[in-house]
Design a protein around this motif. Structure first.
Motif, PDB file in Angstrom:
ATOM      1  N   ARG A  10     -11.691  -0.517  -1.545  1.00 34.58           N
ATOM      2  CA  ARG A  10     -11.133  -0.314   0.412  1.00 34.58           C
ATOM      3  C   ARG A  10     -12.831  -1.755   0.214  1.00 34.58           C
ATOM      4  O   ARG A  10     -12.414  -1.758   1.634  1.00 34.58           O
ATOM      5  CB  ARG A  10     -11.745   1.225   0.668  1.00 34.58           C
TER       6      ARG A  10
ATOM      7  N   ARG B 121      -5.351  -6.470   8.928  1.00 38.92           N
ATOM      8  CA  ARG B 121      -6.422  -6.210   9.019  1.00 38.92           C
ATOM      9  C   ARG B 121      -7.383  -4.711   8.498  1.00 38.92           C
ATOM     10  O   ARG B 121      -6.338  -4.879   7.902  1.00 38.92           O
ATOM     11  CB  ARG B 121      -4.978  -5.201  10.620  1.00 38.92           C
ATOM     12  N   LEU B 122      -8.116  -4.391   9.570  1.00 41.93           N
ATOM     13  CA  LEU B 122      -8.734  -3.137   8.497  1.00 41.93           C
ATOM     14  C   LEU B 122      -7.812  -1.607   8.736  1.00 41.93           C
ATOM     15  O   LEU B 122      -8.031  -1.241   7.461  1.00 41.93           O
ATOM     16  CB  LEU B 122      -9.610  -3.026   9.166  1.00 41.93           C
ATOM     17  N   ASP B 123      -6.476  -2.466   9.681  1.00 48.99           N
ATOM     18  CA  ASP B 123      -5.841  -0.525   9.773  1.00 48.99           C
ATOM     19  C   ASP B 123      -5.137  -0.318   8.361  1.00 48.99           C
ATOM     20  O   ASP B 123      -4.213   0.233   7.654  1.00 48.99           O
ATOM     21  CB  ASP B 123      -5.209  -0.064  10.535  1.00 48.99           C
ATOM     22  N   ASP B 124      -4.800  -2.195   6.997  1.00 49.70           N
ATOM     23  CA  ASP B 124      -4.090  -2.087   5.757  1.00 49.70           C
ATOM     24  C   ASP B 124      -4.678  -1.635   4.930  1.00 49.70           C
ATOM     25  O   ASP B 124      -4.065  -1.290   3.618  1.00 49.70           O
ATOM     26  CB  ASP B 124      -3.780  -3.416   6.463  1.00 49.70           C
TER      27      ASP B 124
END
Length: 154
Positions: free
Chosen positions: A40, A9-12
């Motif tokens: 990133r 996920r993007l939060d990873d």
């Protein structure tokens, strides 16, 4: 500690960046500055893109301890496509999970329209014999090699 594999996920992205730094620090590319914003952005793109693949190995607290980033592109001489790994790393504590991540990547790659090959690189020079044997156990055939010439100080 029990590990599992899931889509990234993007939060990873921050955790994947940290893991990539660990890999690069131990690799042949150690000493080359890492451009964090570039890494990133690429990772986020692969997470969101139809032809991007991003999977993480997580511990029992859902914290990433490994990852595989991959993508699909056209062969330079054909409209047919290949899937390739961009970067992969699993911490020693979860090494056995590498096969799960790779098999998930292979299933994903074969599900993409037009993919006729999966091409894996081995450019970090971290335990190339063991990694090569792992790839061969998954059905891959060694073809050629990678040669790198580093610029020397003048």
């Amino acid at each position: 500690m029990k590990h599992k594999v899931r889509l990234a996920r993007l939060d990873d992205v921050p955790a994947i960046y940290g893991l990539a730094c660990e890999l690069l620090d131990a690799s042949f590319q150690a000493g080359i500055p890492i451009d964090e914003p570039k890494f990133r952005k690429l990772t986020g793109t692969l997470i969101m893109a139809k032809d991007g693949f991003a999977q993480v190995v997580v511990d029992s607290f859902d914290a990433p301890v490994g990852f595989l980033l991959g993508m699909v592109d056209e062969l330079f001489y054909s409209r047919k496509k290949f899937a390739t790994d961009v970067c992969a790393f699993v911490r020693e504590e979860a090494k056995g999970m590498g096969a799960y991540v790779m098999r998930a990547f292979m299933r994903w790659a074969w599900s993409r329209t037009g993919v006729v090959e999966i091409i894996l690189g081995l450019s970090s020079n971290i335990d190339p014999e063991r990694t090569g044997a792992f790839y061969e156990a998954l059905g891959f055939t060694r073809v050629g090699g990678i040669y790198i010439l580093k610029r020397t100080a003048s």
